[in-house]
Design a protein around this motif. Structure first.
Motif, short mmCIF file in Angstrom:
data_model
loop_
_atom_site.label_atom_id
_atom_site.label_comp_id
_atom_site.label_asym_id
_atom_site.label_seq_id
_atom_site.Cartn_x
_atom_site.Cartn_y
_atom_site.Cartn_z
N LEU A 223 0.85 -1.19 0.00
CA LEU A 223 0.00 0.00 0.00
C LEU A 223 0.89 1.24 0.00
O LEU A 223 1.89 1.29 0.72
CB LEU A 223 -0.87 -0.03 1.26
CG LEU A 223 -1.95 1.03 1.42
CD1 LEU A 223 -3.00 0.93 0.33
CD2 LEU A 223 -2.63 0.88 2.80
N LEU A 225 0.85 5.42 0.58
CA LEU A 225 0.06 6.53 1.11
C LEU A 225 0.76 7.86 0.89
O LEU A 225 1.98 7.96 1.05
CB LEU A 225 -0.16 6.35 2.62
CG LEU A 225 -0.98 5.16 3.10
CD1 LEU A 225 -1.04 5.17 4.63
CD2 LEU A 225 -2.40 5.19 2.53
N TYR A 231 0.02 12.49 -2.94
CA TYR A 231 -0.99 11.48 -3.28
C TYR A 231 -0.84 10.99 -4.72
O TYR A 231 -0.73 9.77 -4.95
CB TYR A 231 -2.40 12.02 -2.97
CG TYR A 231 -3.50 11.17 -3.55
CD1 TYR A 231 -3.49 9.78 -3.38
CD2 TYR A 231 -4.54 11.74 -4.28
CE1 TYR A 231 -4.50 8.99 -3.93
CE2 TYR A 231 -5.54 10.96 -4.81
CZ TYR A 231 -5.51 9.59 -4.65
OH TYR A 231 -6.49 8.82 -5.20
N GLU A 250 -1.50 -0.72 -4.35
CA GLU A 250 -2.45 0.36 -4.56
C GLU A 250 -2.11 1.55 -3.70
O GLU A 250 -1.34 1.46 -2.75
CB GLU A 250 -3.91 -0.05 -4.41
CG GLU A 250 -4.27 -0.99 -3.34
CD GLU A 250 -5.78 -1.28 -3.40
OE1 GLU A 250 -6.56 -0.44 -3.89
OE2 GLU A 250 -6.17 -2.34 -2.91
N TYR A 252 -3.52 5.19 -1.77
CA TYR A 252 -4.64 5.96 -1.25
C TYR A 252 -4.14 7.31 -0.77
O TYR A 252 -3.00 7.43 -0.30
CB TYR A 252 -5.28 5.22 -0.07
CG TYR A 252 -6.34 4.25 -0.50
CD1 TYR A 252 -7.67 4.67 -0.65
CD2 TYR A 252 -6.03 2.94 -0.81
CE1 TYR A 252 -8.64 3.80 -1.07
CE2 TYR A 252 -7.00 2.05 -1.23
CZ TYR A 252 -8.31 2.49 -1.37
OH TYR A 252 -9.28 1.63 -1.79
N GLU A 256 -7.86 8.90 3.40
CA GLU A 256 -8.86 7.89 3.06
C GLU A 256 -8.63 6.58 3.79
O GLU A 256 -9.47 5.68 3.74
CB GLU A 256 -8.86 7.63 1.55
CG GLU A 256 -9.62 8.66 0.74
CD GLU A 256 -11.13 8.57 0.98
OE1 GLU A 256 -11.67 9.50 1.61
OE2 GLU A 256 -11.75 7.57 0.57
N LEU A 257 -7.49 6.46 4.46
CA LEU A 257 -7.11 5.19 5.09
C LEU A 257 -8.23 4.62 5.95
O LEU A 257 -8.62 3.46 5.81
CB LEU A 257 -5.85 5.41 5.93
CG LEU A 257 -5.26 4.17 6.59
CD1 LEU A 257 -4.69 3.23 5.53
CD2 LEU A 257 -4.17 4.55 7.59
N PRO A 261 -9.37 1.13 3.49
CA PRO A 261 -8.16 0.32 3.30
C PRO A 261 -7.48 -0.09 4.60
O PRO A 261 -6.72 -1.08 4.60
CB PRO A 261 -7.25 1.21 2.45
CG PRO A 261 -7.85 2.56 2.44
CD PRO A 261 -9.30 2.40 2.74
#
Ligand code: M6R
Length: 364
Positions: A223, A225, A231, A250, A252, A256-257, A261
Motif C-alpha cells: 500500500l 500513502l 498522493y 495500490e 490511497y 482515506e485510510l 483500506p
C-alpha cells in the motif's frame, strides 16, 4: 546502449538529474527570471479553466499539476484519464484550455481526446517527449520535455521531466494571472534550478532502497500513502511497482485510510508512506501511526526533520534531502522508482519489457 547499466530503466532513472536540467535550461534560460515557452507561447490571463488529460504515468503527472495550477495560479483544473474523457462527451466551456500529456505523443485515447477538444477549447496544448509525434503536431502549442529517448516500458525520466515542465507552466500561469509577485517567482525559479543537484543526492541513497526491496519482493500486496501532492506520487509509485514486479500495489490519499483500506493492514503488508516535512506532515504521520498500531510495516520516505520526528516504530526509513514543498513530488519520484526497480530485479522479472505491456499504446 545501456551505458553500463543492467537495464534501460536503471539508466533512465540515473539520467534524471541531467535531463531535468535540460528541461529547466530550455524553459528557464539562465540570466533571467522569466519563463520562456516555444513559439507564440500562451497567456493565461484570460483563461478560466484548464483541462488536463492523459493516460498512465502521464495522467499522474497531470494529477500533480492540478495542485500546482490551483495553488499557485488559482486556476481551476479538471483532470481526466483520456479513455474516460473522450467518451463522456464533456462540455468544454468558453475560456477552457485543454492540455494533453504524453511521452510518446501517440497514445490512441489521448490523441482522440485531443481531437474531441479541437474547435471547442480556446487552445490545445501538449506536453510531449517526441516533438514530431501526432499529439505534438495536432496541438496549437507543443511543449517538449527534453527527456531524450525513453526505452524502458516503465516511464521514469519522462515523468519527472513532465512534472518539471508542468510546474514551470504553472508558474507562468501564476505570473500571467497576477497571482505571484516577482520576488516569489524568482524564489521558485531558483529552487527549480537547484533540483538536479538534489536529485543527485536522492539517487545516492539507492542502497537503503535496494535492501528494503529484497523484502518487498516476497510480499503480495503493498500500500502506498501520500497526502496533497504526495498522493498522485503514491499512485505513480504503486503503478511502477505493479508494472515491473507484478506485485499488487495500490495507493490511497492518506486521509482515506480509515474509510476502508485500513482493514487490509496486517504484518504482511508493507505500507510505503511518502511524507516530506511540509504543512501536511503531521496529518500523514498520524495516519502512519494508525498503520503501525495495527502492526503494519511502514517504509517512510521523508527528510531529516521528518525522520527525526516520526521514525519511532518505523520499519525502514529512506532519507531525502530537504526540498521546497512545491518540488517534492519531483524529487520523491526517485525513491519510488528505485523501489519498484530493485524489487523487480530481486524478483528476476523482465524490468525493461514487462509482460503484457507495450511502450506506446496506439490502439484503444
Ligand atoms: O506515451 P504516453 O505518455 O501517452 O503513455 C501513457 C501510458 O501508456 C504510460 O505512461 C504507461 O502507463 C507507462 N507504462 C507507465 O510506466
Amino acid at each position: 546502449d545501456k551505458a553500463g547499466h543492467k537495464h534501460f530503466m536503471a539508466k533512465e532513472i540515473a539520467e534524471q538529474p541531467a535531463v531535468v536540467g535540460e528541461a529547466i535550461a530550455h524553459y528557464l534560460p539562465a540570466g533571467d527570471d522569466t519563463v520562456r515557452l516555444p513559439g507564440e507561447g500562451i497567456d493565461f490571463s484570460g483563461v478560466s479553466r484548464l483541462v488536463l488529460v492523459a493516460c498512465g504515468t502521464a495522467y499522474y503527472a497531470c494529477l500533480t499539476a492540478k495542485y500546482w495550477f490551483e495553488q499557485i495560479a488559482r486556476l481551476p483544473v479538471e483532470v481526466d484519464v483520456a479513455s474516460e474523457f473522450r467518451y463522456r462527451e464533456p462540455p468544454v466551456p468558453a475560456g477552457t484550455v485543454a492540455l494533453f500529456v504524453s511521452q510518446s505523443g501517440e497514445t490512441a485515447d489521448t490523441l482522440a481526446a485531443l481531437r474531441y477538444c479541437r474547435g471547442k477549447a480556446e487552445k490545445i496544448l501538449s506536453v510531449v517527449n517526441v516533438p514530431e509525434s501526432s499529439i505534438a503536431r495536432e496541438s496549437d502549442l507543443a511543449l517538449p520535455i527534453h527527456a531524450g529517448v525513453e526505452v524502458g516500458v516503465a516511464s521514469t525520466k519522462a515523468f519527472t521531466c513532465q512534472l518539471t515542465v508542468l510546474l514551470i507552466l504553472a508558474l507562468k500561469a501564476a505570473a500571467d494571472r497576477g497571482q505571484i509577485n516577482a520576488e516569489t517567482l524568482a524564489d521558485h525559479i531558483a529552487a527549480i534550478r537547484g533540483l538536479p543537484q538534489l536529485m543527485n543526492v536522492a539517487l545516492d541513497d539507492g542502497e537503503t532502497v535496494r535492501r528494503a526491496a529484497q523484502w518487498l519482493a516476497d510480499t503480495r500486496d503493498v500500500l502506498f500513502l501520500g497526502r496533497g501532492m504526495m498522493y498522485p506520487l503514491a499512485l505513480e509509485g504503486a503503478l511502477k511497482l505493479k508494472e515491473i514486479s507484478y506485485i499488487h500495489a495500490e495507493a490511497y490519499a492518506s486521509g482515506e485510510l480509515k474509510h476502508g483500506p485500513i482493514a487490509l493492514i496486517d504484518p504482511t503488508m508493507p505500507v510505503v508512506v511518502l511524507a516530506p516535512m511540509d504543512p501536511l506532515f503531521d496529518k500523514t504521520v498520524s495516519n502512519m501511526q494508525e498503520v503501525m498500531a495495527r502492526k503494519g510495516k511502514v517504509l517512510l520516505i521523508s527528510d531529516e526533520a521528518g525522520l527525526e520526528t516520526a521514525r519511532d516504530g518505523v520499519w525502514v526509513t529512506v532519507k531525502m534531502p530537504d526540498v521546497a514543498p512545491l518540488l517534492s513530488p519531483i524529487l520523491y519520484a526517485l525513491p519510488a522508482q528505485l523501489l519498484a526497480y530493485h524489487t523487480a530485479v530481486a524478483k528476476g522479472t523482465d524490468v525493461d519489457q514487462p509482460r503484457n505491456l507495450a511502450k506506446s499504446v496506439t490502439v484503444e
